[in-house]
Design a protein around this motif. Structure first.
Motif, PDB file in Angstrom:
ATOM      1  N   ALA A  92     -12.071  -3.888   1.075  1.00  0.00           N
ATOM      2  CA  ALA A  92     -12.803  -2.638   0.846  1.00  0.00           C
ATOM      3  C   ALA A  92     -12.588  -2.148  -0.587  1.00  0.00           C
ATOM      4  N   LEU A  93     -11.343  -2.250  -1.078  1.00  0.00           N
ATOM      5  CA  LEU A  93     -11.061  -1.862  -2.460  1.00  0.00           C
ATOM      6  C   LEU A  93     -11.820  -2.750  -3.435  1.00  0.00           C
TER       7      LEU A  93
ATOM      8  N   GLN B 199     -14.238   3.751  -1.160  1.00  0.00           N
ATOM      9  CA  GLN B 199     -13.161   4.721  -1.052  1.00  0.00           C
ATOM     10  C   GLN B 199     -12.524   4.592   0.323  1.00  0.00           C
ATOM     11  N   ILE B 200     -11.210   4.622   0.348  1.00  0.00           N
ATOM     12  CA  ILE B 200     -10.500   4.518   1.629  1.00  0.00           C
ATOM     13  C   ILE B 200      -9.822   5.852   1.888  1.00  0.00           C
ATOM     14  N   ARG B 201     -10.342   6.567   2.860  1.00  0.00           N
ATOM     15  CA  ARG B 201      -9.833   7.883   3.201  1.00  0.00           C
ATOM     16  C   ARG B 201      -9.670   7.992   4.713  1.00  0.00           C
ATOM     17  N   GLY B 202      -8.441   8.253   5.142  1.00  0.00           N
ATOM     18  CA  GLY B 202      -8.184   8.517   6.555  1.00  0.00           C
ATOM     19  C   GLY B 202      -8.446   7.342   7.477  1.00  0.00           C
ATOM     20  N   ARG B 203      -8.219   6.121   7.011  1.00  0.00           N
ATOM     21  CA  ARG B 203      -8.439   4.942   7.861  1.00  0.00           C
ATOM     22  C   ARG B 203      -7.210   4.708   8.729  1.00  0.00           C
TER      23      ARG B 203
ATOM     24  N   TYR C 290      -1.453  -4.626  -6.301  1.00  0.00           N
ATOM     25  CA  TYR C 290      -2.661  -4.912  -5.531  1.00  0.00           C
ATOM     26  C   TYR C 290      -2.590  -6.260  -4.814  1.00  0.00           C
ATOM     27  N   GLY C 291      -2.172  -7.287  -5.528  1.00  0.00           N
ATOM     28  CA  GLY C 291      -2.232  -8.621  -4.946  1.00  0.00           C
ATOM     29  C   GLY C 291      -1.194  -8.894  -3.880  1.00  0.00           C
TER      30      GLY C 291
ATOM     31  N   GLU D 247      -0.451  -5.496  11.708  1.00  0.00           N
ATOM     32  CA  GLU D 247      -1.599  -6.408  11.768  1.00  0.00           C
ATOM     33  C   GLU D 247      -1.991  -6.787  10.341  1.00  0.00           C
ATOM     34  N   ASP D 248      -1.817  -8.053   9.985  1.00  0.00           N
ATOM     35  CA  ASP D 248      -2.190  -8.500   8.637  1.00  0.00           C
ATOM     36  C   ASP D 248      -3.674  -8.282   8.359  1.00  0.00           C
ATOM     37  N   ALA D 249      -4.476  -8.302   9.423  1.00  0.00           N
ATOM     38  CA  ALA D 249      -5.920  -8.115   9.256  1.00  0.00           C
ATOM     39  C   ALA D 249      -6.234  -6.732   8.706  1.00  0.00           C
ATOM     40  N   ASP D 250      -5.384  -5.731   9.051  1.00  0.00           N
ATOM     41  CA  ASP D 250      -5.610  -4.372   8.539  1.00  0.00           C
ATOM     42  C   ASP D 250      -5.490  -4.344   7.016  1.00  0.00           C
ATOM     43  N   ARG D 251      -4.462  -5.010   6.494  1.00  0.00           N
ATOM     44  CA  ARG D 251      -4.274  -5.028   5.039  1.00  0.00           C
ATOM     45  C   ARG D 251      -5.390  -5.805   4.359  1.00  0.00           C
ATOM     46  N   SER D 252      -5.790  -6.931   4.933  1.00  0.00           N
ATOM     47  CA  SER D 252      -6.874  -7.728   4.353  1.00  0.00           C
ATOM     48  C   SER D 252      -8.155  -6.915   4.294  1.00  0.00           C
TER      49      SER D 252
END
Length: 199
Positions: free
Chosen positions: A166-167, A172-176, A120-121, A156-161
């Motif tokens: 969100a987690l 829930q992360i579905r289809g992002r 995770y980290g 894009e690092d912002a996408d991972r952040s």
């Protein structure tokens, strides 16, 4: 030998053990190892020993057990006090776990969609299936064990952040939709689903 000892080896009466050498109730493949341990304990004066071996029941079946042995000095000479613990269930549970892990691994690798497991980290890849490796143009040894930053996977690092936040919020992360970068620098846009699990 007490009743529990007799039951463990499939005997009903103590007389059934009389005349038997102690190695007779050890599985053939383990007898030399046990003989060596007993002789070493006698030669060195070692008072205690603890090890696991395979026992041989009266009906010929084999089972795992733990031996805790201690030397005693009786009036008529030296003796050994041994406590035996049946460890068969633990071995069966370990075998079932290994089989379950093997089934999971086969199913994981056979999935047609890219799947990875990462911490995770720091985002260190613990495992990745073949579809994931093909998409990002990496060999397994080049990817597993490395972080997503070291691999440059995120365009894009912002996408991972955003995904991590969100987690953290329990979403829930579905289809992002996210942008990734392959080993050769190609940008791929993917639909990402993420699940937080404890390993």
């Amino acid at each position: 030998a007490n009743k529990a000892h007799l039951d463990l080896f499939g005997f009903t009466d103590l007389w059934q053990l009389k005349g038997r050498f102690f190695l007779d109730i050890i599985a053939p493949q383990c007898r030399e190892e046990v003989r060596a341990r007993v002789n070493r304990r006698r030669e060195t004066g070692q008072e205690r020993d603890s090890y696991e071996t395979v026992g041989l029941r009266r009906d010929g079946t084999q089972f795992f057990y733990q031996i805790e042995a201690a030397s005693l000095q009786l009036e008529d000479g030296p003796a050994t006090l041994a406590f035996l613990i049946d460890t068969t269930q633990r071995h069966e549970a370990e075998q079932a776990l290994r089989q379950s892990e093997e089934r999971f691994s086969r199913a994981f690798q056979a999935l047609p969609i890219p799947v990875s497991i990462s911490t995770y980290g720091e985002g260190r890849l613990i495992d990745a299936n073949d579809a994931f490796l093909r998409l990002f143009e990496h060999k397994r040894e080049e990817a597993v064990g490395w972080t997503v930053h070291e691999l440059g996977l995120w365009a894009e690092d912002a996408d991972r952040s955003e995904l991590l936040n969100a987690l953290k919020r329990g979403e829930q992360i579905r289809g992002r939709e996210c942008r990734y970068r392959t080993r050769n620098g190609r940008i791929v846009i993917t639909s990402v689903s993420v699940e937080h699990v404890e390993l």
